[in-house]
Design a protein around this motif. Structure first.
Motif, PDB file in Angstrom:
ATOM      1  N   ASP A  98      34.595 -12.800 -26.858  1.00  0.00           N
ATOM      2  CA  ASP A  98      34.181 -11.404 -26.980  1.00  0.00           C
ATOM      3  C   ASP A  98      32.736 -11.228 -26.489  1.00  0.00           C
ATOM      4  O   ASP A  98      31.890 -10.652 -27.174  1.00  0.00           O
ATOM      5  N   LEU A 100      30.863 -14.036 -30.033  1.00  0.00           N
ATOM      6  CA  LEU A 100      31.379 -14.599 -31.285  1.00  0.00           C
ATOM      7  C   LEU A 100      31.501 -16.106 -31.124  1.00  0.00           C
ATOM      8  O   LEU A 100      31.904 -16.579 -30.065  1.00  0.00           O
ATOM      9  N   ARG A 140      29.057 -13.300 -35.155  1.00  0.00           N
ATOM     10  CA  ARG A 140      28.591 -12.613 -33.948  1.00  0.00           C
ATOM     11  C   ARG A 140      27.097 -12.869 -33.830  1.00  0.00           C
ATOM     12  O   ARG A 140      26.374 -12.850 -34.819  1.00  0.00           O
TER      13      ARG A 140
END
Length: 177
Positions: A72, A87, A169
């Motif tokens: 991501d 992530l 994240r």
């Protein structure tokens, strides 16, 4: 010759309309299928709108590649600076490799980082960066070495203060060479 009242003259526009619809459907499907590549800056789906420089396939923040499991991934570039969001379950290793955290230090040692003002499950995304927002609580690491210039914000676990979220994240900010 067809009679004006027989409808023979009207059939051509109808056939032309059917042909246009038949050709437009696959074209629309192709555009939809490749929309990220067609409408993203540089044809890179990771690049956020407004980015001024393309980053390589393997992104390195301050000379250190993102973790192998990074997913991501999104980035924004402006005026020689990049912000990258990703992530990963390998945050401690990444922080050690980036020189933000010595090998023997604990991840939340205040000598190497500090709490970032973001309440639990409150979200924040730096201006210009696209993708999912960081969720609090967040820990901030700032490189202090000469010529390093890397800052990283990482999501902490909301239930265990000595752990990162899984996956966590991170948003890294660094100068583009």
């Amino acid at each position: 010759m067809p009679d004006a009242g027989s409808g023979g003259v009207r059939r051509r526009p109808v056939y032309a309309g059917v042909v246009v619809v038949v050709l437009a459907l696959p074209a629309g499907g192709i555009v939809w299928l490749f929309q990220d590549e067609l409408f993203s800056p540089f044809g890179d789906a990771r690049a956020c709108e407004g980015s001024t420089a393309e980053l390589p396939k393997v992104i390195s923040a301050g000379g250190v590649p993102l973790p192998a499991d990074a997913s991501d991934v999104h980035y924004a570039t402006l005026e020689g600076t990049a912000q990258v969001s990703f992530l990963s379950d390998r945050m401690p290793d990444y922080l050690h490799r980036a020189g933000l955290l010595p090998q023997d230090a604990k991840p939340f040692d205040e000598q190497y980082g500090s709490a970032y003002a973001l309440a639990t499950d409150e979200g924040e995304l730096p201006e210009g960066l696209c993708g999912p927002a960081l969720k609090g609580p967040v820990w901030s690491y700032i490189s202090r070495g000469p010529g390093s210039g890397v800052n990283v914000l990482v999501e902490r676990s909301p239930v265990a203060s000595d752990r990162f979220r899984s996956p966590a994240r991170a948003v890294g900010t660094f100068d583009i060479p």
